[in-house]
Design an enzyme around this catalytic site. Structure first.
Site, PDB file in Angstrom:
ATOM      1  CD  GLU A 167      -4.616  -5.196   2.718  1.00  0.00           C
ATOM      2  OE1 GLU A 167      -5.880  -4.934   3.339  1.00  0.00           O
ATOM      3  OE2 GLU A 167      -3.729  -5.867   2.630  1.00  0.00           O
ATOM      4  CD  GLU A 182      -3.206  -1.083   2.004  1.00  0.00           C
ATOM      5  OE1 GLU A 182      -2.649  -0.077   3.341  1.00  0.00           O
ATOM      6  OE2 GLU A 182      -4.310  -1.600   2.214  1.00  0.00           O
TER       7      GLU A 182
END
Ligand code: NAG
Ligand code: NAG
Ligand code: NAG
Ligand code: NAG
Ligand code: NAG
Ligand code: NAG
Length: 834
Positions: free
Chosen positions: A259, A189
């Site tokens: 995710e 991320e």
């Protein structure tokens, strides 16, 4: 799942942990992993990947085989995990890969079940994990800044990542070597925060890409939440609640979702998050409708933050996440089953989805259809993203209605076989109840001892384990995060000439968190923590000062999980950074920030290992005058392990905050006195409309976490030792051991489906309380017959199910007598008792 090892004999498959045999039979053939714009390609074949995250340290090695088996039964073909640097290297160059940190054993368990693996090395992991997975010693090295172009950081990241990759290579676990790992991830991320780091961020992420490639693992590397700037040849992927509108950086990369948040995590003081099965299924179906080919549930099993693993600050010990497998590893129904049906269907459609011609049609009003066609086989997705209205479209001359916020999947574009909003899976009702063993015996018998508050001692006496500074120090810098606890101690003389002379002065402590307990002259004056959002807070209490004498001020500062998210998370300070002041009633102040401060890390009881599993070491534990609501008390008892297979939890209601150990295993921080917000919950939960973490909350006004998981493998037959360190003050009298038991199942299945009913824990269905095939009314708990029903509904279900662990019912007119219901889609509603 045509993995090389599946050609091994079943006998070999049973030898789950027999390293030699497994690597022998799986190393013979490597799997070629490549990709194109449609999908990952395994040995040249485009594949759909449906993966689930399970973090190995959040369960036990004893739980792993069953978790992975239930994932496979749930229709997954891959398991994803992070690697947790600070757990593996708690002190520099001292490694731990034992017990639930044995990630190689975890990967081999995945392999033994015939699943693929996705290894997200990070080493930054976020994951509501302490300090995002970074070791605190790394932060305490000179001149280190995390996650940017910083030589010292990159050097340590290189050393750790290389170590992990080499361990995996040695065991031949990459697909290229015949192992299960088909993808690996570097960083995590970073795209969310990269701009904060400017050009240094850009050069860092390029370094990450080059470094990862240099490790030569033979499978692709991915970066999630990295946008069009993901360095070549790293694949960028999406994280989020919905990823259907995500497109990778270029057209030769498949659309992958690393995710998909199945629920949400819980903070101390937080309410219970809940994301409906209908909405998760909607997000997944839409992703595949729009050309997705790999998605991962975050989490598929959340588990437990044992020990000091939880991040934060203020992340709770449970990491249930409302995932398809609950904290204890049981199926969270209907989520598990509703998604399983979708997975099975998607896998059945694998060829047409990854090879078929695609035709998208937009009908306006958030309604769309997608047709995949291959060699005459067709499948249709009707997607309705309108959060209020059901929408009817005319498709090839026929009318189809798709409920609001749902996706229908139609074989041959004719027969609807799945709709994300129609759940045909049972809802399992699970309760926690005192264990049978416990009911017979009387209440737990406790003994206790006090953890004496520390106080300032003169440096000239060279007290053991105490360091000094004439300033307030940042907590991590002093503790290296070897403990939650740090004593800040000083002494102050007050005489008549002092501007703050007075009987009662105010002690004011400015701290960056997370909890402070203050003692003046050995007496507890109060405790405080951050309540709303920002974790910096000011502690203020009246304290009695002695005149003409030395006064000691001891502040026990406690961390509750270090920052795990955000740019420069390493620069987020904790502990008492001041100022610390005494304020007289006349507002005169004395600033203690530059006093001589003494520092002591940890607790005496910890040093003496009072938590250890030693039933005979009763020295200094007293059974008499059990203190209640007094801070800094150690409590100890023994209990019997409940019989049976149901998960075991401790009900810690009555206690304040602290740490609990069972037979020497740290089962995590507890804080049952922290009550969740009174407001913001609702009895009903509308799955329609975009999910966010404050939607569909429950548990308002109740302890944010009352029950604490004790894995069965921590227990033994006979006496088990429970030790509590209670820091706030509490009452252990009502502490008891409970089991998590399934008591009932409800279901509401549509005509045309097959309803599976089952109990768990070896119990059988004992009674059918209600059954009606027709148009039953009401919701769970208050089901009733509608305007029509098959008269033999109840007896059919009773015959099929009572006395059995599970049963399967074909929900159709053929199973029941004529219902007399006209032109409606009939449903079967059932309430079964376990
Ligand atoms: C840390 O950085 C400072 C300023 O750039 C430099 O003077 C010092 O030598 C560095 N220390 C180490 C141990 O690298
Ligand atoms: C697309 O990305 C892949 C993977 O990074 C790379 O190998 C390929 O060259 C890129 N193609 C184009 C057209 O940029
Ligand atoms: C795509 O689907 C629409 C709606 O069914 C249809 O009208 C159109 O002809 C199709 N296009 C192709 C190229 O098949
Ligand atoms: C489909 O719905 C439209 C609009 O309600 C209606 O006019 C039409 O007759 C219906 N067609 C069929 C085949 O039922
Ligand atoms: C207290 O002393 C510290 C250290 O000298 C200083 O930074 C701080 O500003 C002082 N605070 C007040 C309120 O005087
Ligand atoms: C990629 C993505 O969908 N991100 C979203 C994930 O969910 C959070 C919280 O709801 C949003 O803020 C993100 O935009």
């Amino acid at each position: 799942m045509v993995m090389a090892m599946l050609s091994c004999s079943p006998v070999m498959m049973l030898l789950v942990f027999s390293t030699v045999l497994l690597s022998f039979c799986s190393s013979s053939v490597g799997l070629d992993v490549s990709y194109d714009g449609r999908a990952l390609k395994l040995d040249g074949e485009r594949r759909l990947i449906i993966a689930g995250s399970i973090h190995y340290p959040r369960s036990t090695p004893e739980m792993w085989p069953s978790l992975i088996k239930k994932s496979k039964d749930g229709g997954l073909n891959a398991i994803e995990t992070y690697v947790f640097w600070n757990a593996h290297e708690p002190l520099r160059r001292q490694y731990d890969f034992s017990g639930n940190l044995d990630f190689i054993r975890f990967l081999k368990t995945i392999q033994a079940e015939g699943l693929y693996a996705i290894l997200r090395i990070g080493p930054y992991v976020c994951a509501e994990w302490n300090f995002g997975g970074f070791p605190v010693w790394l932060h305490n090295m000179p001149n280190v800044t995390f996650r940017t172009d910083n030589a010292a950081f990159m050097n340590e990241m290189r050393i750790f990542t290389t170590l992990i990759v080499n361990m995996v290579k040695k065991e031949k676990l990459f697909a290229s070597q015949g192992g299960p790992i088909i993808l690996a991830q570097i960083e995590n991320e970073y795209g969310n925060i990269m701009s904060t780091y400017g050009d240094a961020g850009k050069s860092y992420i390029h370094w990450c890409g080059n470094f990862a490639e240099s490790l030569d693992i033979g499978v692709p590397w991915v970066m999630c939440q990295q946008y069009s700037d993901a360095p070549e040849p790293i694949i960028n992927t999406c994280n989020g609640f919905y990823c259907d509108q995500f497109y990778p950086k270029n057209q030769s990369i498949p659309k992958m979702w690393t995710e998909n948040w199945t629920g949400w995590f819980k903070d101390w003081g937080g309410r219970n998050p809940h994301r409906t099965a209908e909405d998760v299924a909607f997000a997944v179906a839409r992703f595949y409708q729009y050309g997705g080919s790999l998605q991962t549930y975050y989490m598929y099993h959340g588990g437990t933050n044992f020990g000091r693993y939880s991040g934060g600050p203020y992340i709770a010990t449970t990491y249930d996440y409302d995932a398809p497998l609950d904290e204890y590893g049981n199926m969270n129904q209907p989520k598990w089953g509703h998604l399983k049906q979708l997975h099975n269907l998607l896998m059945y459609l694998e060829k047409v989805l990854t090879h078929g011609e695609v035709n998208n049609t937009d009908y306006g009003n958030m309604m769309s259809s997608t047709v995949y066609a291959l060699n005459g086989q067709r499948v249709c997705f009707f997607g309705n993203a309108n959060d209020k209205n059901d929408i009817t479209i005319t498709f090839e001359g026929k009318n189809y209605t798709t409920p609001a916020w749902s996706v229908s999947i139609l074989l041959d574009c004719l027969t609807e076989v799945y709709n994300t909003a129609r759940v045909n899976t049972q809802t399992s009702i699970v309760t926690k109840k005192p264990s049978e063993t416990d009911k017979e015996s009387k209440k737990l018998e406790w003994s206790w001892r006090a953890e004496k508050p520390q106080h300032f001692k003169d440096p000239s006496n060279n007290p053991k384990g105490v360091t000094y500074a004439t300033q307030l120090l940042e907590q991590k810098a002093v503790t290296d995060d070897t403990s939650d606890y740090l004593w800040y101690m000083t002494s102050v003389d007050i005489d008549e000439n002092d501007p703050i002379w007075g009987e009662e002065v105010t002690l004011q402590v400015h701290t960056n968190g997370h909890v402070v307990h203050a003692f003046v002259n050995g007496k507890h004056t109060g405790s405080e923590w951050a309540k709303d959002g920002d974790f910096k807070f000011v502690f203020e209490q009246i304290a009695k000062m002695k005149h003409g004498k030395k006064n000691t001020i001891s502040l026990l500062s406690v961390t509750v999980g270090l920052q795990n998210y955000g740019a420069y998370l390493d620069k987020v300070d904790v502990g008492i950074l001041g100022p610390v002041k005494l304020i007289a009633p006349n507002s005169q102040e004395k600033n203690l920030s530059t006093n001589m401060w003494a520092y002591k890390v940890g607790l005496n009881g910890m040093e003496r290992r009072l938590y250890e599993d030693d039933m005979h070491k009763h020295r200094n534990w007293s059974p008499n005058d059990l203190p209640f609501n007094r801070p800094l008390i150690w409590y100890k008892t023994t209990f019997q392990a409940p019989s049976g297979e149901d998960p075991v939890v401790l009900d810690l209601l009555g206690l304040g905050k602290g740490i609990a150990w069972v037979n020497g295993h740290n089962i995590g921080r507890y804080w049952p006195s922290y009550v969740a917000d009174e407001n913001g919950c609702s009895d009903t939960c509308d799955y329609r409309g975009a999910y966010y973490d404050k939607k569909c909350l429950t548990n308002c006004g109740k302890p944010s976490q009352r029950w604490y998981h004790v894995p069965r493998s921590f227990l033994r037959v006979g006496g088990n030792t429970l030790v509590l360190f209670e820091e706030l003050g509490g009452n252990p009298s009502n502490v008891n051991v409970q089991t998590v038991t399934m008591t009932k199942a409800f279901a509401n299945a549509y005509e045309g489906s097959t309803l599976e009913l089952s109990c768990r824990g070896g119990r059988v269905i004992s009674e059918i309380k209600f059954a009606s095939f027709g148009d039953p009314k009401g919701t769970y708990g208050s089901l009733e017959k509608g305007s029509c029903e098959s008269p033999n509904s109840l007896s059919v279900i009773e015959q099929a199910c009572v006395g059995k662990e599970s049963c399967s019912i074909d929900v159709s007119e053929g199973t029941f007598e004529h219902s007399g219901c006209e032109s409606i889609q009939k449903r079967l509603a059932v309430e079964a008792v376990c």
